[in-house]
Design an enzyme around this catalytic site. Structure first.
Site, short mmCIF file in Angstrom:
data_model
loop_
_atom_site.label_atom_id
_atom_site.label_comp_id
_atom_site.label_asym_id
_atom_site.label_seq_id
_atom_site.Cartn_x
_atom_site.Cartn_y
_atom_site.Cartn_z
N ASN A 12 -2.58 5.30 7.99
CA ASN A 12 -2.72 5.80 6.62
C ASN A 12 -4.04 5.31 6.01
OD1 ASN A 12 0.49 6.10 5.03
ND2 ASN A 12 0.05 6.30 7.19
N LYS B 51 7.75 -4.24 15.33
CA LYS B 51 8.21 -2.96 14.75
C LYS B 51 9.12 -2.24 15.75
CE LYS B 51 7.24 -1.30 11.29
NZ LYS B 51 7.79 -1.42 9.91
N THR C 242 6.05 2.82 12.81
CA THR C 242 4.66 3.13 13.12
C THR C 242 4.53 3.81 14.48
OG1 THR C 242 2.56 2.07 13.69
CG2 THR C 242 4.51 0.74 13.99
N ASP C 243 3.45 4.57 14.65
CA ASP C 243 3.19 5.19 15.96
C ASP C 243 2.82 4.14 17.02
OD1 ASP C 243 0.65 4.54 15.03
OD2 ASP C 243 -0.22 6.54 15.35
N GLU C 244 2.47 2.92 16.57
CA GLU C 244 2.02 1.90 17.53
C GLU C 244 3.12 1.47 18.49
OE1 GLU C 244 -0.40 -1.26 16.07
OE2 GLU C 244 -1.45 0.01 14.66
N ASP D 130 12.84 -12.09 -0.84
CA ASP D 130 12.31 -12.12 0.53
C ASP D 130 13.39 -11.62 1.48
OD1 ASP D 130 11.43 -12.93 3.07
OD2 ASP D 130 10.33 -14.62 2.21
N PHE E 247 0.83 -1.22 0.00
CA PHE E 247 0.00 0.00 0.00
C PHE E 247 0.87 1.27 0.00
CE2 PHE E 247 -2.32 2.71 3.34
CZ PHE E 247 -2.97 3.49 2.40
N TYR F 124 2.48 -7.25 16.48
CA TYR F 124 2.90 -6.37 15.37
C TYR F 124 3.74 -5.20 15.89
CZ TYR F 124 2.61 -2.43 12.11
OH TYR F 124 2.93 -1.34 11.33
N ASN G 133 -13.52 5.28 15.88
CA ASN G 133 -13.86 4.40 14.75
C ASN G 133 -15.32 4.58 14.34
OD1 ASN G 133 -11.27 3.39 14.73
ND2 ASN G 133 -11.76 1.63 16.02
P1 NAD Z 1 1.38 -3.59 3.31
O1 NAD Z 1 1.06 -4.80 4.13
O2 NAD Z 1 0.34 -3.02 2.42
O3 NAD Z 1 2.64 -3.90 2.39
C1 NAD Z 1 3.76 -4.58 2.86
C2 NAD Z 1 4.60 -5.00 1.65
O4 NAD Z 1 5.77 -5.70 2.14
C3 NAD Z 1 3.89 -5.95 0.69
O5 NAD Z 1 4.09 -5.55 -0.65
C4 NAD Z 1 4.55 -7.30 0.95
O6 NAD Z 1 4.57 -8.15 -0.19
C5 NAD Z 1 5.95 -6.87 1.37
N1 NAD Z 1 6.58 -7.88 2.21
C6 NAD Z 1 6.06 -8.49 3.31
N2 NAD Z 1 6.94 -9.39 3.80
C7 NAD Z 1 8.04 -9.32 3.01
C8 NAD Z 1 9.27 -10.02 3.02
N3 NAD Z 1 9.55 -10.96 3.92
N4 NAD Z 1 10.19 -9.70 2.08
C9 NAD Z 1 9.94 -8.75 1.13
N5 NAD Z 1 8.75 -8.09 1.09
C10 NAD Z 1 7.82 -8.38 2.00
O7 NAD Z 1 1.92 -2.53 4.35
P2 NAD Z 1 1.73 -0.94 4.39
O8 NAD Z 1 0.48 -0.63 5.08
O9 NAD Z 1 2.01 -0.39 3.07
O10 NAD Z 1 2.93 -0.57 5.39
C11 NAD Z 1 4.25 -0.36 4.89
C12 NAD Z 1 5.17 -0.01 6.03
O11 NAD Z 1 4.70 1.16 6.70
C13 NAD Z 1 5.26 -1.09 7.10
O12 NAD Z 1 6.60 -1.16 7.55
C14 NAD Z 1 4.34 -0.60 8.20
O13 NAD Z 1 4.76 -1.08 9.45
C15 NAD Z 1 4.51 0.90 8.08
N6 NAD Z 1 3.35 1.72 8.51
C16 NAD Z 1 2.09 1.46 8.02
C17 NAD Z 1 1.05 2.30 8.39
C18 NAD Z 1 -0.36 2.08 7.86
O14 NAD Z 1 -1.28 2.75 8.31
N7 NAD Z 1 -0.58 1.21 6.90
C19 NAD Z 1 1.26 3.36 9.26
C20 NAD Z 1 2.57 3.57 9.76
C21 NAD Z 1 3.59 2.75 9.36
O1 DAU Z 2 -1.11 3.44 13.58
C1 DAU Z 2 -0.43 2.94 12.47
C2 DAU Z 2 -0.90 1.53 12.17
O2 DAU Z 2 -2.21 1.65 11.63
C3 DAU Z 2 0.01 0.79 11.20
O3 DAU Z 2 1.28 0.62 11.80
C4 DAU Z 2 -0.58 -0.58 10.83
O4 DAU Z 2 0.23 -1.21 9.88
C5 DAU Z 2 -1.96 -0.35 10.27
O5 DAU Z 2 -2.57 -1.59 9.99
C6 DAU Z 2 -2.83 0.45 11.24
O6 DAU Z 2 -3.15 -0.34 12.42
P1 DAU Z 2 -4.62 -0.34 13.07
O7 DAU Z 2 -4.79 -1.57 13.84
O8 DAU Z 2 -4.90 0.95 13.74
O9 DAU Z 2 -5.51 -0.36 11.69
P2 DAU Z 2 -6.84 -1.19 11.30
O10 DAU Z 2 -7.31 -0.62 10.00
O11 DAU Z 2 -6.63 -2.65 11.40
O12 DAU Z 2 -7.86 -0.76 12.43
C7 DAU Z 2 -8.20 0.60 12.64
C8 DAU Z 2 -9.15 0.63 13.82
O13 DAU Z 2 -10.40 0.00 13.45
C9 DAU Z 2 -8.67 -0.13 15.05
O14 DAU Z 2 -9.09 0.54 16.21
C10 DAU Z 2 -9.38 -1.50 14.95
C11 DAU Z 2 -10.69 -1.13 14.29
N1 DAU Z 2 -11.29 -2.17 13.42
C12 DAU Z 2 -10.50 -2.75 12.46
C13 DAU Z 2 -10.99 -3.72 11.62
C14 DAU Z 2 -10.12 -4.39 10.59
C15 DAU Z 2 -12.63 -2.50 13.52
O15 DAU Z 2 -13.35 -1.93 14.36
N2 DAU Z 2 -13.14 -3.46 12.69
C16 DAU Z 2 -12.37 -4.09 11.76
O16 DAU Z 2 -12.91 -4.98 11.04
#
Ligand code: NAD
Ligand code: DAU
Length: 350
Positions: free
Chosen positions: A186, A160, A131-133, A60, A12, A156, A255
């Site tokens: 995001n 991280k 991540t902020d988590e 990988d 993503f 998770y 949420n």
């Molecule tokens: P995502 O799950 O959409 O994408 C992860 C990508 O990593 C995928 O393309 C997957 O194929 C690849 N991948 C997974 N394991 C792998 C491996 N062993 N070797 C090579 N590639 C591998 O994740 P995202 O939401 O785009 O998040 C990207 C980064 O940003 C992550 O490090 C996540 O912790 C961080 N992040 C995400 C969010 C969010 O809200 N999504 C917020 C803050 C930080």
């Molecule tokens: O804060 C950054 C993080 O945000 C990233 O590091 C993670 O990769 C990303 O997945 C995200 O984590 P969250 O757990 O916050 O995101 P998620 O979309 O899974 O959930 C957002 C909120 O919604 C959380 O409070 C859980 C709730 N939720 C989620 C799902 C999937 C529901 O209530 N129902 C659901 O089905």
């Protein structure tokens, strides 16, 4: 020509970062390394795949030998490391996958970079996306700053946090130039529909229940994915060696309020009566160890690098809904097969 390795570029956030760098920096060669797990999708990059300054490497990061070979062969100038297992719910059912990719995979990259860069360490940069988590869960008040103590609470976020510590350890112990950023939630185009917003858009579209964990009172701080990509660009180019930057949009939503807002937008876009989509809201069993609130203080990034989010949430959520409604094929390709099995398993007892 600078050679930059972006890991996780088929995911993503990574796909938006790859596109931004390929288009904005024609004098860089961007190598997108991705294992193409369930979350990786090269469809995300169809529009740029034939550009001459872009290459895809299927690999990988848990394979140390392959990482060493790649660094040795390509002599990357810098790394932007996004590859990770990223979904909290999956980390609850399968923690080991997160330990392997997020911890071991990051160490493999650090080791490969350390070896390849040993003679000219200062000319390189390892940028780790986190991540902020890692900071844990907030009460009703307060914000995460760069000095907030780490307190990860899910497999998770613990994985991280470990990877963040290791990146800092390589900086202090081996003199590796590093930057780290910790971003809030995001949203936007190309997000895998296991996450709250795209899952809800898909369910609303298909008149399926919208599963809200617990009472829907948990709070997240939402940032449009392109604003995150812009911040990554700024930090890669202007961030100070060894520093951490928090990224967030001052955009907190419970949420349940967020889902009501989404339902309102979807009613409008789908020509439904106001209130129709909200009837799909269904409260289900809470996530184990569900963090209550995340909220970011990004003033360091605002003040030092002059980055600011460009979009208001109202605008971003409309763009996101439009993207999913206009990209049915992308969504349909993903929600068949494995995703269906995941969905059944994940939501069966909720
Ligand atoms: P995502 O799950 O959409 O994408 C992860 C990508 O990593 C995928 O393309 C997957 O194929 C690849 N991948 C997974 N394991 C792998 C491996 N062993 N070797 C090579 N590639 C591998 O994740 P995202 O939401 O785009 O998040 C990207 C980064 O940003 C992550 O490090 C996540 O912790 C961080 N992040 C995400 C969010 C969010 O809200 N999504 C917020 C803050 C930080
Ligand atoms: O804060 C950054 C993080 O945000 C990233 O590091 C993670 O990769 C990303 O997945 C995200 O984590 P969250 O757990 O916050 O995101 P998620 O979309 O899974 O959930 C957002 C909120 O919604 C959380 O409070 C859980 C709730 N939720 C989620 C799902 C999937 C529901 O209530 N129902 C659901 O089905």
């Amino acid at each position: 020509m600078k050679k930059i390795l972006i890991t996780g570029g088929a995911g993503f956030i990574g796909s938006h970062v790859v596109r931004l760098f390929v288009e904005k920096y024609p004098d860089y060669h961007i190598y997108n390394l991705d294992a193409l797990t369930y979350a990786g999708n090269l469809e995300n990059l169809k529009d740029i795949e034939s550009k001459s300054n872009y290459s895809f490497i299927k690999a990988d990061i848990t394979d140390a030998e392959v990482m060493n070979e790649l660094f040795n062969k390509n002599q990357f100038d810098g790394v932007i490391h996004l590859a990770a297992e990223s979904h909290v719910d999956r980390s609850i059912s399968d923690p080991l996958a997160f330990i392997k990719t997020n911890i071991l995979g990051t160490v493999n990259l650090l080791n490969a970079a350390k070896l390849a860069w040993k003679d000219e360490m200062d000319k390189h940069l390892f940028y780790h996306i986190s991540t902020d988590e890692v900071y844990g869960s907030l009460g009703e008040t307060g914000l995460f700053t760069e000095t907030t103590a780490y307190d990860p609470r899910s497999p998770y976020s613990s994985s991280k946090a470990s990877s963040d510590h290791l990146v800092r350890a390589y900086h202090h112990t081996y003199g590796m130039p590093v930057v780290i950023s910790n971003c809030s939630n995001n949203y936007g185009p190309n997000q895998f529909p296991e996450k709250l917003i795209p899952l809800s858009i898909n369910n609303i579209k298909n008149n399926k229940p919208i599963p809200i964990y617990g009472k829907g009172e948990n709070i997240r701080d939402w940032l449009y994915v392109l604003d995150h990509a812009r911040a990554i660009d700024d930090i890669y180019h202007q961030g100070k060696n060894g520093e951490t930057y928090n990224i967030g949009g001052i955009n907190e939503w419970t949420n349940i309020d967020l889902i009501h807002k989404l339902c309102e937008v979807m009613d409008k876009k789908l020509g439904r009566e106001p209130g129709e989509s909200a009837k799909l809201i269904t409260f289900v069993k809470d996530r184990a160890g569900h963090d209550m609130r995340y909220a970011i203080d990004a003033s360091k990034l605002y003040n030092e690098l002059k980055w600011h989010p460009s979009l208001q949430f109202e605008e971003g959520i409309e763009l996101t809904v439009d993207w999913y409604l206009n990209n049915e094929e992308w969504l349909n390709n993903i929600i068949s097969g494995d995703y269906e099995n995941y969905y059944k398993e994940q939501y069966k007892e909720r």
